[in-house]
Design an enzyme around this catalytic site. Structure first.
Site, PDB file in Angstrom:
ATOM      1  N   LEU A 168      71.227  24.132  25.458  1.00  0.00           N
ATOM      2  CA  LEU A 168      70.427  22.914  25.628  1.00  0.00           C
ATOM      3  C   LEU A 168      71.242  21.720  26.122  1.00  0.00           C
ATOM      4  CD1 LEU A 168      68.066  23.172  22.511  1.00  0.00           C
ATOM      5  CD2 LEU A 168      67.839  24.184  24.779  1.00  0.00           C
ATOM      6  N   ARG A 221      72.752  21.586  28.798  1.00  0.00           N
ATOM      7  CA  ARG A 221      72.644  21.495  30.266  1.00  0.00           C
ATOM      8  C   ARG A 221      71.426  22.182  30.856  1.00  0.00           C
ATOM      9  NH1 ARG A 221      75.407  25.175  28.203  1.00  0.00           N
ATOM     10  NH2 ARG A 221      75.507  27.281  29.007  1.00  0.00           N
ATOM     11  N   CYS A 239      82.106  31.040  32.931  1.00  0.00           N
ATOM     12  CA  CYS A 239      81.594  29.751  32.480  1.00  0.00           C
ATOM     13  C   CYS A 239      81.623  29.637  30.967  1.00  0.00           C
ATOM     14  CB  CYS A 239      80.173  29.564  32.980  1.00  0.00           C
ATOM     15  SG  CYS A 239      80.024  28.166  34.070  1.00  0.00           S
ATOM     16  N   CYS A 297      90.020  40.403  26.795  1.00  0.00           N
ATOM     17  CA  CYS A 297      89.632  39.053  26.383  1.00  0.00           C
ATOM     18  C   CYS A 297      88.145  39.118  26.096  1.00  0.00           C
ATOM     19  CB  CYS A 297      89.978  38.017  27.456  1.00  0.00           C
ATOM     20  SG  CYS A 297      89.102  38.257  29.016  1.00  0.00           S
TER      21      CYS A 297
END
Ligand SMILES: [Zn+2]
Length: 377
Positions: free
Chosen positions: A72, A74, A190, A339
């Site tokens: 929320l 973005r 991202c 990772c």
């Protein structure tokens, strides 16, 4: 095809109708157009909202996620009351509220080589709002094969970029640009890197702008031109992009001949900054681990990520501390590095290879893939 606007539409779109370059005929073009948005997240939110408000007749959305609290900051299509529910349902409700004249079409589930061409073939233009490279490559390849313009956008912390790829109109495809990017292993996903909330608003709006221009046939389509936004310096720069004759898709001697392997060719490119990197799947890793495992498994995530979920036996060495630790690692044992999703570990593998390690492999897809394939032990 509708060739008239209702009185309600004439009023709704009056600020468009006042512009000579648009007028009633332009508004009808918008009404008769169909745009597909890949992703109803950060970039898809502003793009979908503006395209719906502008009166694009059909808007298709592809998304497989549910609304999460961390979205929320973005993803302005969604709100609190939709937490835990599919983003597509949240998006459809919001877009219908913005403009009930728009037909919103929902394509549930992941965008895959199996469904890509069928979905894309129903639309005129693609807007890329995806958050990972395999989907971007698949979007690019689908657009290429079906000769649809692809309106590209990407965001990273304080930086964003956008452009239009349409080799059938001239100019390069996304795969032509990729070799010019920094080593992909150095680009975190991202989720790992973060992004300033307003940035997708800027880039997604630019994507909506280029989409409207394409439909209306006005202005200049930025073919072969990448617009790069540096939010911290308040700067927009333009980079020239050229079609790469060596491009595996749109080049002179292509070897990618269908969408079937779009995702795997992307994964291979993404996880191999130098194209020499070895990688191992989580299934293969699982088969290796056990009492007879003589290798070394390294987790290069942060301690808090490791605490939430980790693979039993993995040694935690956060990426930023890795350079200082390299001297302590064995050259004569097999090393497997993971990772979250395979990006940071790709960088770690590159670091070790540069220091002479030959027995080092990247765990493809990271712990996300490990958990997805049911390896919770
Ligand atoms: Zn190309």
């Amino acid at each position: 095809m509708p060739n008239l606007l209702s009185s309600a539409e004439l009023l709704r779109y009056s600020r468009h109708l006042l512009i000579p370059e648009i007028g009633e005929s332009g508004q009808l073009r918008l009404k008769n157009s169909a745009v597909l948005l890949i992703g109803a997240g950060a970039l898809g939110s502003p793009a979908a909202l503006y395209l719906a408000a502008a009166g694009v007749g059909r808007l298709g959305l592809v998304d497989a996620d549910v609304v999460e609290l961390s979205n929320l900051q973005r993803q302005i299509l969604h709100g609190e009351s939709w937490l835990g529910q599919p983003k597509l349902d949240s998006a459809a409700a919001r877009l219908r509220e913005v403009n009930p004249h728009v037909q919103v079409e929902l394509h549930r589930g992941r965008f895959t080589p199996d469904n890509a061409l069928e979905i894309v073939s129903g639309y005129d233009i693609l807007v890329d709002g995806s958050d990972n490279f395999p989907t971007r490559f698949l979007t690019n390849d689908s657009a290429f094969w079906l000769r649809k313009p692809l309106v590209y956008g990407a965001i990273h912390r304080f930086a964003g970029q956008t452009g239009v790829f349409a080799p059938h109109l001239g100019g390069p495809c996304f795969r032509c640009m990729l070799p010019q990017l920094p080593a992909l292993g150095s680009i975190p996903s991202c989720q790992e890197a973060g992004v300033l909330g307003v940035l997708p608003g800027i880039i997604g709006s630019l994507q909506a702008l280029e989409t409207l221009k394409l439909i209306l046939g006005i202005g200049t389509v930025p073919l072969g031109k990448l617009t790069v936004c540096d939010a911290l310096q308040s700067e927009f720069r333009s980079l020239k992009l050229h079609r790469d004759p060596q491009c595996r898709l749109c080049g002179d001697h292509p070897d990618i001949l269908s969408v079937a392997n779009a995702e795997t060719t992307a994964a291979a490119t993404c996880n191999s900054p130098s194209n020499i990197m070895d990688s191992i799947t989580t299934t293969e890793l699982r088969a290796l681990l056990g009492d007879n495992f003589t290798g070394l498994l390294i987790d290069v995530r942060e301690p808090d990520e490791h605490a939430i979920a980790h693979i039993e036996g993995a040694r935690l060495i956060p990426l930023k501390t890795l350079p200082a630790m390299i001297g302590e690692l064995p050259l004569d044992r097999d090393i497997y590095i993971h990772c979250k999703s395979g990006m940071r570990s790709a960088r770690a593998v590159g670091m070790l290879q540069e220091r002479g390690f030959t027995r080092v492999q990247n765990v493809a897809g990271g712990i996300d893939a490990w958990l997805e394939h049911g390896c919770h032990d």
